[in-house]
Scaffold this motif. Structure first.
Motif, PDB file in Angstrom:
ATOM      1  N   MET A   1       0.850  -1.180   0.000  1.00  0.00           N
ATOM      2  CA  MET A   1       0.000   0.000   0.000  1.00  0.00           C
ATOM      3  C   MET A   1       0.896   1.243   0.000  1.00  0.00           C
ATOM      4  N   ASN A   2       0.606   2.149  -0.899  1.00  0.00           N
ATOM      5  CA  ASN A   2       1.429   3.355  -0.943  1.00  0.00           C
ATOM      6  C   ASN A   2       0.891   4.418   0.023  1.00  0.00           C
ATOM      7  N   PHE A   3       1.641   5.467   0.142  1.00  0.00           N
ATOM      8  CA  PHE A   3       1.339   6.541   1.101  1.00  0.00           C
ATOM      9  C   PHE A   3      -0.028   7.176   0.845  1.00  0.00           C
ATOM     10  N   LEU A   4      -0.316   7.496  -0.404  1.00  0.00           N
ATOM     11  CA  LEU A   4      -1.567   8.191  -0.717  1.00  0.00           C
ATOM     12  C   LEU A   4      -2.790   7.313  -0.461  1.00  0.00           C
ATOM     13  N   THR A   5      -2.685   6.024  -0.724  1.00  0.00           N
ATOM     14  CA  THR A   5      -3.786   5.100  -0.447  1.00  0.00           C
ATOM     15  C   THR A   5      -4.037   5.025   1.056  1.00  0.00           C
ATOM     16  N   ARG A   6      -2.970   4.984   1.828  1.00  0.00           N
ATOM     17  CA  ARG A   6      -3.104   4.925   3.292  1.00  0.00           C
ATOM     18  C   ARG A   6      -3.756   6.191   3.834  1.00  0.00           C
ATOM     19  N   ILE A   7      -3.356   7.350   3.327  1.00  0.00           N
ATOM     20  CA  ILE A   7      -3.941   8.617   3.766  1.00  0.00           C
ATOM     21  C   ILE A   7      -5.425   8.660   3.413  1.00  0.00           C
ATOM     22  N   PHE A   8      -5.777   8.198   2.211  1.00  0.00           N
ATOM     23  CA  PHE A   8      -7.177   8.175   1.796  1.00  0.00           C
ATOM     24  C   PHE A   8      -7.992   7.297   2.746  1.00  0.00           C
ATOM     25  N   GLN A   9      -7.485   6.120   3.053  1.00  0.00           N
ATOM     26  CA  GLN A   9      -8.203   5.205   3.938  1.00  0.00           C
ATOM     27  C   GLN A   9      -8.351   5.785   5.347  1.00  0.00           C
ATOM     28  N   GLU A  10      -7.301   6.428   5.850  1.00  0.00           N
ATOM     29  CA  GLU A  10      -7.373   7.065   7.166  1.00  0.00           C
ATOM     30  C   GLU A  10      -8.386   8.217   7.157  1.00  0.00           C
ATOM     31  N   TYR A  11      -8.403   8.985   6.075  1.00  0.00           N
ATOM     32  CA  TYR A  11      -9.319  10.119   5.946  1.00  0.00           C
ATOM     33  C   TYR A  11     -10.776   9.642   5.930  1.00  0.00           C
TER      34      TYR A  11
END
Length: 68
Positions: free
Chosen positions: A1-11
């Motif tokens: 999982m890349n950084f942007l996918t992780r941020i999206f999921q957290e958001y």
């Protein structure tokens, strides 16, 4: 999982936790985030920018973290 996918999921998780629905597709979210990242890199002359999801009360924000 890349950084942007992780941020999206957290958001999305943070928004759901406060009872809000999020209807923005992941690709559009990451596209906006990349644009903000590039603008902040240029503005502050830093090497990179990362974002952290922060929740305060009934608000969810993306806080930029400057990487020098």
């Amino acid at each position: 999982m890349n950084f942007l996918t992780r941020i999206f999921q957290e958001y999305v998780a943070a928004k759901r936790a406060i009872g809000e629905n999020i209807n923005i597709p992941e690709d559009r979210f990451t596209q906006r985030l990349r644009g903000n990242e590039q603008a902040l890199v240029k503005k502050y002359g830093v090497r990179n920018v990362r974002f952290v999801v922060q929740k305060s009360g009934n608000q969810v924000n993306l806080q930029p973290v400057l990487i020098r």
